[in-house]
Enzyme design. Structure first.
Site, PDB file in Angstrom:
ATOM      1  N   LYS A 136      74.565  79.497  50.839  1.00 46.67           N
ATOM      2  CA  LYS A 136      73.292  78.817  51.143  1.00 46.67           C
ATOM      3  C   LYS A 136      72.148  79.617  50.548  1.00 46.67           C
ATOM      4  O   LYS A 136      72.153  80.855  50.637  1.00 46.67           O
ATOM      5  CB  LYS A 136      73.138  78.690  52.667  1.00 46.67           C
ATOM      6  N   SER A 174      69.907  71.802  58.271  1.00 49.92           N
ATOM      7  CA  SER A 174      69.385  72.243  56.986  1.00 49.92           C
ATOM      8  C   SER A 174      70.466  72.641  55.980  1.00 49.92           C
ATOM      9  O   SER A 174      70.205  72.645  54.780  1.00 49.92           O
ATOM     10  CB  SER A 174      68.443  73.418  57.194  1.00 49.92           C
ATOM     11  N   SER A 185      71.660  73.473  62.356  1.00 49.73           N
ATOM     12  CA  SER A 185      71.717  73.388  60.893  1.00 49.73           C
ATOM     13  C   SER A 185      73.081  73.661  60.284  1.00 49.73           C
ATOM     14  O   SER A 185      73.267  73.445  59.085  1.00 49.73           O
ATOM     15  CB  SER A 185      70.710  74.353  60.271  1.00 49.73           C
TER      16      SER A 185
END
Lengths: 97, 482, 491
Positions: free
Chosen positions: C78, C159, C183
């Protein structure tokens, strides 16, 4: 508690976010929507409740480290991403005190 | 007699409180492993934590905690076993994270007090409100470039103790004495080096004025004053400015000001475009700081002697309060004195250190830490006086020689043949010769002109090249002159 | 079986048996990325050359008999994790030019254990969002689509939308993610994969771009519960560089996956039965509880009375911390700078241009709730309600060993269904946010499909630092569900 346009501008100033005049009303509406929704917290009886400040699920204590120089001496790396620099200084528009 | 400033409309009292920022003596910074040494190349003592890089996290330095606790103990203050770090949010070029980590709501040290001594010998207690740990900011240089300010983050993240006093200070002298006393205490404790010209100790001075007997009026904060002298000047200058405003029918506005050292006046800071709203909240990166009472007790047990304790001990040793005060101002001076006095007559040691020795330092523009004479040699000189090898006068001569080369005084005595003559026969012979050479004066003396005794002493000493034991010379002269 | 179809556990086995090399594995995934990423936009940055180099080094280590626990496994990272020498944007324009000169602890540990990084994954800007629509680098497309409307592009959740989409579409064998309010779990559920947010303090936050420090936790997403367990073991552990990192040993999570649930008491919180909840979600929840009973667990009703207040609490605490955490993006030391007449103007222009609308909105909310006169009414109040939410769980643990709930109130929604009202968007996290507020571990497990063929997930919440029980329950649900459906877009 409902925000007025002046408060929106004041908060944007505190947060150092440039706000175009045209954005103030939209933002005011959105923020009031969110704050109005948050308002329901006032229903909760929190008398005598200790606020939870950190994220730890239980008791947490600050860990200590020894007093030793283990870092620094990396001015090149610290300055490598600087948008503007003069020698080994970061540079910004002149500040008047 | 309390201090007032006489205005056009009457006397004004000055009310002062100090917020002193003292740099903690530690090798590394409060929350990072970068060094704290003064005067390094720009940004060379900066970690990514100090520069507020993404994802960087603070980890506290245990020595900074211990130093704050030691200082708190030295200020007779409560130590809080539970304290916490908050974030103080504001934007500034030399504040890389956009917030300062500080202890706003729960400081590590609470109420305490210090006693100050004023020039008239009186003492006064100044209350301490709190002491907390916080990060220093970086340094902005505004005079290096026509359109830019330069940022050096070497200081950013260095541990500071902010020591807040009660508004108990009532004159420039008290303000100066208070700052000097804090500095002295911290230097004794080894918690702050007190180097004011390197910025290790700075004061924000809160000043207001009032009519005697009145409540408080609006105060102004004079930021970043960095010497005892300037603190005294800033208090007076700011008080006079406020008096002028009040007396002209104006109103003093609460604001932050700077002390202009060159002009001796305070001026408003121009960069106060916003009303500050620091949005303090507990730093979620840092759980609460919890101390064990046993750990605090251990620090207390190993605390160095404080200046007040040391002064009291010196007085108990027989020193005058004045000498005790002078010798304890600087920790290094006291240490020097103690080495000189160890196993010797403390009063004689104090006389020599505060007399000949201080005079020599002044003359040579040297300090105790840069002493031309070692404490050991000075002590040995006192031994030579005590055992009669040297008279006071000869000792001074030897001392002068020691200033040139820090040698053992015995070696100087040997080489220069300065040993005092204590042989009664030799002294009697010299006295006989002097009296024979000055028969007229002897007659005058015997006729009642006793002042001439000193003349005979002088002549005898001269004849003995200054080495006669003064007591013996006196004794023999008295006997011979009948 | 094609290399990209292997689960992480299978991949490790194949590498150990020398059936495939790390380089072949990396090449297979890089080829898949090259083919599908232009459409899915799951990766912001692909580090193909570095990946091949790392894979060769990995093969060499294995040949020397020095294989680590993740030796040769290709992962996506990420773009919130700082990676030394590789641009790290947090999906924000303000960090567009930022190349960290340091490595996050979590990614350093993954590298230490032999993992090969394929690139940096897309996400909501600064992890603020539940749709991946707030990324400055464009939205991520969910590789799944509705049976009756296959052309309509769906969000992967957020997210960690890039992480979940990449793993679901086989563009990575597993991925790192972070979870502040859901998330990890919400995008995992939207994309039909597994993901765990461990206990607060289990994974170091050092080197992860901060959103809300008291809520952020890193965790893995992967195709199976077991894969998550393998990854978490490498990601977790005490880190002296993070003062909130727990000083606890890391258990063998993988061993817990197959432990079974016999005798466990599974709590079912009544307050999670939302009025108007989709019947499919409710049915899946009941199904999951039935599976667990069949496997020998007991289900018990519990009460978490302050659940209703979790989202508003979160939307005070998270923006407040974010407003402070994001103050460092000022155009002085790194990242974007917009020139200004003076320093203040520079700040204001840089931050207005550098941050997207949602980030600016949250900075405004956070600044407001901390400002003089409002702190007590909002921030302090929220901290107290947060304490009550934590207490709800503490009381529940006397009655149960784990809690099972739906992971999300809906299946993935379409990109063009985005509500203009931020509050509606925030409701996505209604089931997940409580675990963040209480600091507890939460695992999302794919458990079924809705009528449109979209994946739905269940969530397992456990006691603090008891990820093992969470994995045991998750493993049991996974085995019972036998989830084998595949997204329409897949390597």
């Amino acid at each position: 508690m409902s925000l007025d346009a002046a408060t929106v501008r004041r908060v944007a100033n505190l947060a150092r976010l440039r706000l175009e005049e045209s954005e103030v009303e939209t933002l005011r509406g959105e923020l009031n929507g969110i704050l109005g929704w948050i308002e329901q917290l006032q229903e909760v009886d929190t008398e005598g409740v200790e606020p939870m400040a950190g994220g730890a699920p239980g008791e947490a204590r600050l860990p200590w480290r020894a007093d030793a120089v283990t870092d620094g001496g990396i001015a090149g790396k610290v300055l490598a991403n600087a948008p503007d620099r003069e020698g080994d200084y970061f540079a910004v528009p002149k500040v008047v005190e | 007699m309390s201090y007032t400033i006489q205005g056009d409309t009457g006397p004004w009292e000055v009310v002062v409180g100090l917020e002193v920022h003292a740099q903690v003596l530690s090798k590394a910074k409060l929350f990072s492993g970068a060094a704290t040494a003064f005067g390094a190349e720009p940004n060379s003592q900066v970690s990514f934590v100090d520069a507020g890089f993404p994802g960087m996290l603070p980890v506290i330095n245990e020595e900074c905690i211990a130093q704050a606790v030691r200082t708190g103990l030295g200020l007779n203050a409560e130590i809080h076993l539970w304290s916490r770090f908050d974030r103080k949010n504001y934007f500034y070029a030399d504040l890389p994270q956009g917030y300062q980590i500080s202890q706003y709501a729960h400081p590590i040290v609470g109420r305490g007090s210090v006693e100050i001594t004023l020039s008239d010998g009186s003492t006064k207690t100044i209350g301490i409100t709190r002491l907390h740990l916080e990060q220093d900011a970086g340094k902005s240089l505004h005079d290096q470039h026509p359109t830019k300010s330069f940022i050096d983050l070497n200081r950013a993240g260095v541990a500071l103790m902010e020591i807040v006093s009660e508004p108990d200070i009532r004159s420039p002298e008290e303000a100066g004495a208070y700052l000097a006393k804090l500095r002295q205490i911290m230097r004794y404790l080894g918690t702050c080096d007190g180097n004011m010209d390197e910025g290790s100790l700075r004061a924000d001075v809160n000043v207001s004025v009032r009519r005697p007997g009145e409540g408080y009026r609006t105060r102004c904060e004079v930021k970043n004053v960095n010497s005892v002298k300037f603190v005294m000047q800033a208090v007076e200058a700011e008080a006079r400015r406020q008096i002028e405003i009040w007396e002209a029918g104006g109103v003093v506005e609460q604001e932050t000001r700077l002390f202009d050292v060159a002009r001796g006046v305070t001026r408003s800071m121009r960069s106060k475009e916003d009303a500050h709203d620091y949005r303090y909240f507990p730093d979620p990166d840092l759980p609460p700081l919890v101390l064990e009472q046993s750990w605090v007790d251990q620090l207390k047990a190993t605390l160095p002697e404080l200046p007040d304790q040391r002064r009291a001990r010196y007085i108990a040793m027989g020193l005058t309060p004045y000498d005790a005060h002078v010798l304890t101002i600087e920790r290094e001076t006291a240490a020097f004195f103690e080495e000189v006095a160890r196993g010797r007559d403390a009063k004689l040691a104090a006389n020599w250190v505060t007399g000949e020795y201080f005079a020599a330092l002044n003359r040579l523009k040297r300090s105790v830490t840069d002493s031309p004479v070692s404490a050991r040699h000075l002590g040995e000189l006192l031994d030579l006086i005590a055992d009669g090898t040297l008279s006071g006068k000869l000792a001074k001569e030897v001392f002068e020689a020691m200033l040139e080369a820090d040698e053992p005084p015995a070696a100087i005595v040997e080489r220069r043949g300065l040993r005092q003559v204590t042989d009664a026969g030799a002294i009697a012979a010299a006295v006989e010769a002097v009296l024979a050479a000055h028969a007229d004066k002897v007659a005058e003396y015997r006729a009642g002109k006793e002042k001439l005794f000193g003349f005979f002493v002088g002549q005898t000493m001269k004849a003995m090249a200054g080495k006669g034991n003064p007591a013996l010379v006196n004794e023999v002269l008295k006997a011979k002159l009948g | 079986m094609r290399p990209t179809d292997l689960t992480l556990a299978q991949g490790l086995a194949a590498l150990e048996r020398r059936e495939i090399s790390a380089l072949e594995l990396a090449d297979a995934f890089l080829a898949a990325i090259e083919r599908l990423n232009p459409r899915l936009n799951a990766y912001i940055t692909v580090t193909a050359e570095a990946a091949r180099e790392a894979a060769r080094a990995s093969d060499a280590r294995r040949a020397r008999g020095e294989a680590g626990p993740l030796e040769g496994i290709p992962l996506g990272i990420k773009d919130l994790f700082c990676t030394e020498g590789v641009r790290t944007t947090a999906a924000s324009r303000i960090l567009g030019p930022f190349v960290p000169p340091y490595e996050s602890t979590v990614t350093a540990q993954l590298k230490r254990d032999g993992a090969v990084f394929l690139g940096k994954l897309n996400m909501d800007e600064f992890a603020m969002g539940s749709s991946n629509l707030t990324s400055a680098y464009g939205p991520v497309e969910n590789p799944w689509s509705r049976a009756n409307d296959p052309a309509r592009r769906l969000v992967p959740g957020g997210s960690s939308g890039g992480s979940a989409a990449a793993v679901a579409a086989r563009l990575a064998m597993g991925a790192t993610a972070t979870d502040t309010g859901g998330s990890i779990r919400q995008p995992a559920a939207f994309c039909g994969i597994a993901g765990i947010k461990p206990t607060y303090g289990r994974c170091s936050r050092f080197g992860i771009v901060a959103f809300a420090s008291s809520l952020d936790q890193a965790g893995p997403v992967a195709r199976t519960v077991e894969d998550c367990a393998i990854l978490l073991r490498s990601m977790a552990g005490h880190d002296p560089k993070d003062s909130t990192s727990a000083r606890l040993p890391v258990p063998d999570f993988r061993a817990a996956v197959g432990r079974g649930v016999k005798g466990l008491r599974i709590g079912v919180p009544e307050e999670y039965r939302l009025p108007g909840m989709a019947p499919e979600i409710e049915a899946l929840w009941e199904q999951g509880l039935a599976w667990l009973r069949e496997a020998g667990a007991e289900t018990v009703p519990i009460s978490l009375p302050h659940t209703k207040y979790a989202l508003p609490t979160y939307y005070v605490v998270a923006p407040a911390e974010a407003s402070s955490n994001l103050a460092r993006y000022d155009g002085v030391r790194f990242g974007l700078r917009e020139s200004g007449a003076d320093l203040k103007d520079l700040y204001e222009r840089t931050r207005a241009r550098g941050f997207g609308a949602e980030v600016r909105r949250r900075i405004m909310i956070g600044t407001y709730v901390l400002s003089a006169g409002y702190y007590d009414a909002y921030y302090l109040k929220a901290q107290k309600v947060r304490a009550l939410i934590r207490r709800d769980f503490e009381q529940a643990w006397s009655r149960c060993d784990a809690i099972v709930t739906p992971a999300t109130p809906t299946a993935a929604f379409a990109m063009d269904e985005r509500q203009d009202d931020p509050v509606t968007m925030y409701l996505n996290d209604v089931f997940t946010v409580t675990a963040n507020l209480a600091g507890l571990p939460g695992l999302a497990v794919p458990a079924g499909l809705d009528s449109q063929g979209l994946p739905l997930g269940l969530q397992v919440i456990g006691r603090a630092f008891d990820e093992e029980t969470v994995f045991a329950v998750g493993g049991a649900l996974e085995r019972a569900a036998g989830f084998t459906a595949q997204p329409g877009i897949m390597a």
